[in-house]
Scaffold this motif. Structure first.
Motif, PDB file in Angstrom:
ATOM      1  N   THR A 127      87.776  89.823 -74.630  1.00 45.58           N
ATOM      2  CA  THR A 127      87.249  90.953 -73.859  1.00 45.58           C
ATOM      3  C   THR A 127      86.315  91.798 -74.722  1.00 45.58           C
ATOM      4  N   ILE A 128      86.744  92.053 -75.983  1.00 43.89           N
ATOM      5  CA  ILE A 128      85.878  92.828 -76.890  1.00 43.89           C
ATOM      6  C   ILE A 128      84.575  92.082 -77.147  1.00 43.89           C
ATOM      7  N   GLU A 129      84.700  90.764 -77.409  1.00 43.49           N
ATOM      8  CA  GLU A 129      83.488  89.974 -77.667  1.00 43.49           C
ATOM      9  C   GLU A 129      82.594  89.919 -76.431  1.00 43.49           C
ATOM     10  N   ARG A 130      83.247  89.795 -75.247  1.00 46.25           N
ATOM     11  CA  ARG A 130      82.452  89.781 -74.011  1.00 46.25           C
ATOM     12  C   ARG A 130      81.699  91.089 -73.823  1.00 46.25           C
ATOM     13  N   ASP A 131      82.405  92.207 -74.100  1.00 44.86           N
ATOM     14  CA  ASP A 131      81.751  93.513 -73.962  1.00 44.86           C
ATOM     15  C   ASP A 131      80.588  93.642 -74.938  1.00 44.86           C
ATOM     16  N   GLN A 132      80.795  93.149 -76.164  1.00 45.54           N
ATOM     17  CA  GLN A 132      79.701  93.189 -77.135  1.00 45.54           C
ATOM     18  C   GLN A 132      78.519  92.340 -76.672  1.00 45.54           C
ATOM     19  N   ILE A 133      78.843  91.137 -76.187  1.00 45.57           N
ATOM     20  CA  ILE A 133      77.764  90.261 -75.691  1.00 45.57           C
ATOM     21  C   ILE A 133      77.096  90.874 -74.470  1.00 45.57           C
ATOM     22  N   GLN A 134      77.932  91.507 -73.599  1.00 50.21           N
ATOM     23  CA  GLN A 134      77.353  92.154 -72.423  1.00 50.21           C
ATOM     24  C   GLN A 134      76.399  93.266 -72.851  1.00 50.21           C
ATOM     25  N   THR A 135      76.820  94.039 -73.874  1.00 50.89           N
ATOM     26  CA  THR A 135      75.942  95.105 -74.385  1.00 50.89           C
ATOM     27  C   THR A 135      74.662  94.517 -74.974  1.00 50.89           C
ATOM     28  N   SER A 136      74.838  93.436 -75.771  1.00 51.51           N
ATOM     29  CA  SER A 136      73.649  92.778 -76.346  1.00 51.51           C
ATOM     30  C   SER A 136      72.746  92.227 -75.246  1.00 51.51           C
ATOM     31  N   TYR A 137      73.397  91.642 -74.224  1.00 52.66           N
ATOM     32  CA  TYR A 137      72.604  91.091 -73.127  1.00 52.66           C
ATOM     33  C   TYR A 137      71.840  92.200 -72.397  1.00 52.66           C
ATOM     34  N   THR A 138      72.519  93.324 -72.197  1.00 52.95           N
ATOM     35  CA  THR A 138      71.852  94.457 -71.525  1.00 52.95           C
ATOM     36  C   THR A 138      70.680  94.960 -72.366  1.00 52.95           C
ATOM     37  N   ASN A 139      70.929  95.105 -73.685  1.00 51.98           N
ATOM     38  CA  ASN A 139      69.844  95.573 -74.557  1.00 51.98           C
ATOM     39  C   ASN A 139      68.688  94.577 -74.577  1.00 51.98           C
ATOM     40  N   MET A 140      69.009  93.278 -74.628  1.00 55.27           N
ATOM     41  CA  MET A 140      67.946  92.271 -74.622  1.00 55.27           C
ATOM     42  C   MET A 140      67.192  92.269 -73.304  1.00 55.27           C
ATOM     43  N   THR A 141      67.945  92.504 -72.219  1.00 53.80           N
ATOM     44  CA  THR A 141      67.272  92.571 -70.912  1.00 53.80           C
ATOM     45  C   THR A 141      66.304  93.754 -70.871  1.00 53.80           C
ATOM     46  N   ILE A 142      66.789  94.900 -71.406  1.00 53.82           N
ATOM     47  CA  ILE A 142      65.898  96.074 -71.450  1.00 53.82           C
ATOM     48  C   ILE A 142      64.675  95.787 -72.326  1.00 53.82           C
ATOM     49  N   GLU A 143      64.931  95.169 -73.479  1.00 56.10           N
ATOM     50  CA  GLU A 143      63.820  94.850 -74.379  1.00 56.10           C
ATOM     51  C   GLU A 143      62.879  93.833 -73.736  1.00 56.10           C
ATOM     52  N   ARG A 144      63.480  92.848 -73.033  1.00 51.98           N
ATOM     53  CA  ARG A 144      62.637  91.867 -72.344  1.00 51.98           C
ATOM     54  C   ARG A 144      61.766  92.537 -71.299  1.00 51.98           C
ATOM     55  N   ASP A 145      62.400  93.472 -70.536  1.00 51.50           N
ATOM     56  CA  ASP A 145      61.618  94.175 -69.514  1.00 51.50           C
ATOM     57  C   ASP A 145      60.491  94.990 -70.155  1.00 51.50           C
ATOM     58  N   GLN A 146      60.826  95.616 -71.292  1.00 57.18           N
ATOM     59  CA  GLN A 146      59.775  96.367 -71.989  1.00 57.18           C
ATOM     60  C   GLN A 146      58.651  95.439 -72.451  1.00 57.18           C
ATOM     61  N   LEU A 147      59.066  94.275 -73.006  1.00 58.71           N
ATOM     62  CA  LEU A 147      58.044  93.310 -73.436  1.00 58.71           C
ATOM     63  C   LEU A 147      57.252  92.774 -72.250  1.00 58.71           C
ATOM     64  N   GLN A 148      57.972  92.575 -71.122  1.00 64.93           N
ATOM     65  CA  GLN A 148      57.271  92.111 -69.925  1.00 64.93           C
ATOM     66  C   GLN A 148      56.243  93.151 -69.474  1.00 64.93           C
ATOM     67  N   THR A 149      56.667  94.421 -69.552  1.00 67.73           N
ATOM     68  CA  THR A 149      55.730  95.498 -69.193  1.00 67.73           C
ATOM     69  C   THR A 149      54.545  95.528 -70.146  1.00 67.73           C
ATOM     70  N   SER A 150      54.880  95.400 -71.452  1.00 73.30           N
ATOM     71  CA  SER A 150      53.792  95.376 -72.444  1.00 73.30           C
ATOM     72  C   SER A 150      52.868  94.181 -72.214  1.00 73.30           C
ATOM     73  N   TYR A 151      53.487  93.048 -71.878  1.00 69.75           N
ATOM     74  CA  TYR A 151      52.685  91.848 -71.619  1.00 69.75           C
ATOM     75  C   TYR A 151      51.777  92.051 -70.407  1.00 69.75           C
ATOM     76  N   ASN A 152      52.351  92.650 -69.368  1.00 74.07           N
ATOM     77  CA  ASN A 152      51.539  92.914 -68.170  1.00 74.07           C
ATOM     78  C   ASN A 152      50.403  93.889 -68.483  1.00 74.07           C
ATOM     79  N   ASN A 153      50.787  94.907 -69.300  1.00 67.65           N
ATOM     80  CA  ASN A 153      49.731  95.861 -69.686  1.00 67.65           C
ATOM     81  C   ASN A 153      48.649  95.174 -70.495  1.00 67.65           C
ATOM     82  N   LEU A 154      49.080  94.265 -71.365  1.00 74.40           N
ATOM     83  CA  LEU A 154      48.100  93.536 -72.168  1.00 74.40           C
ATOM     84  C   LEU A 154      47.247  92.610 -71.295  1.00 74.40           C
ATOM     85  N   ILE A 155      47.884  92.023 -70.291  1.00 69.33           N
ATOM     86  CA  ILE A 155      47.117  91.182 -69.361  1.00 69.33           C
ATOM     87  C   ILE A 155      46.058  92.022 -68.652  1.00 69.33           C
ATOM     88  N   VAL A 156      46.528  93.217 -68.216  1.00 68.33           N
ATOM     89  CA  VAL A 156      45.569  94.105 -67.549  1.00 68.33           C
ATOM     90  C   VAL A 156      44.450  94.503 -68.510  1.00 68.33           C
TER      91      VAL A 156
END
Length: 312
Positions: A127-156
């Motif tokens: 459960t602790i490891e899952r929560d840590q992975i869930q937190t990492s996954y959430t942070n990576m998702t946020i970072e991915r979304d930020q990178l996706q936004t940056s990528y879209n901005n760069l495309i524009v």
């Protein structure tokens, strides 16, 4: 004179004859009286003797009937005794069988307790490891979304630069524009590579999350099955603890020894929720708890040495 004398003798003979007859009559009457007395006495003695003999015979017959009844009862009691002896032997065998089953159940319970503790520890760690992975996954998702936004901005921005490039084609040297285009292409490829890496990492995290979810469900199923098996053995689960109520009546010391032999102790109530759970589980049954003043009379303490809260 001779005639007178002769007459006198006759008269004497007649008187003697009468006296003899009277004596004979009296003797005969005395014999008859004596015979009558003997008969009366014989009848007086014989009739009670016969009556007593009849009563004795009746008593003998009654005693014979009672003896026969007692013999029948003795035979029946002997049969009942044999049946009871057989029942006692069967009960002794059954008692040994039940004791063997009880020891087997105790061993199974001990193994299940160890397995439960191991599963609980594994479940907690996962459960602790899952929560840590869930937190990492959430942070990576946020970072991915930020990178996706940056990528879209760069495309524009790239599109804007491409437009600018097309507009200034006539004004700038072809080589400089080509260099700028090449640099933008390289930067775009780098961003694409980063985006692809993030997609791969996201998929890996999703796979890990799915595996942890399956493992969590399996642990939950094992935990549910373990809880059911413990419930069959008489244990009740509440707030990460197991509670057992014995059906045997014992003293406080005997109950505590009974609990310690099973790796437990008398219950210590630490919260209102636990107290409410205990009331619902015990209901109208009388049960001991782990509160005692055995060390100092009037000074109540829990079996772990702590003092109960002062409710005023």
């Amino acid at each position: 004179m001779d005639r007178l004398a002769s007459i006198g003798v006759r008269g004497g003979d007649t008187a003697g004859s009468r006296c003899s007859r009277l004596t004979a009559v009296c003797l005969w009457m005395l014999c008859v009286l004596l015979l009558t007395v003997i008969i009366v006495m014989w009848l007086t003695v014989k009739l009670p003797a016969e009556r007593e003999l009849d009563q004795t015979q009746t008593r003998y017959n009654n005693l014979t009937v009672v003896r026969d009844q007692l013999q029948i009862r003795n035979y029946n009691l002997t049969k009942v005794r044999d049946q009871l002896q057989t029942s006692y032997t069967n009960l002794t065998i059954e008692r040994h069988t039940l004791q063997t089953k009880r020891d087997q159940l105790q061993t199974s319970y001990t193994n299940l307790t160890i397995e439960r503790d191991q599963l609980q520890t594994s479940y907690t760690n996962l459960t602790i490891e899952r929560d840590q992975i869930q937190t990492s996954y959430t942070n990576m998702t946020i970072e991915r979304d930020q990178l996706q936004t940056s990528y879209n901005n760069l495309i524009v921005e790239r599109d804007q630069l491409q437009t600018s490039y097309n507009n200034v084609t006539k004004e700038r040297d072809q080589d400089q524009l080509q260099t700028s285009y090449t640099n933008l292409t390289i930067e775009r490829d780098q961003l694409q590579t980063s985006y692809n890496n993030l997609i791969v990492e996201r998929d890996q995290l999703q796979t890990s999350y799915n595996n942890l979810t399956k493992e969590r469900d399996q642990l939950q199923t094992s935990y549910t099955n373990l809880t059911r098996r413990l419930s069959v053995l008489g244990w009740n689960y509440f707030n990460s603890s197991l509670y057992y109520i014995s059906t045997e009546e014992k003293s406080w010391s005997e109950c505590r020894q009974f609990c310690r032999e099973r790796g437990a102790d008398l219950v210590i109530i630490n919260s209102r929720e636990e107290q409410k759970f205990m009331f619902e589980m015990v209901k109208n049954t009388r049960a001991w708890i782990g509160l005692t003043d055995i060390d100092t009379e009037g000074n109540w303490k829990w079996v772990d040495g702590s003092s109960p809260p002062n409710t005023g």
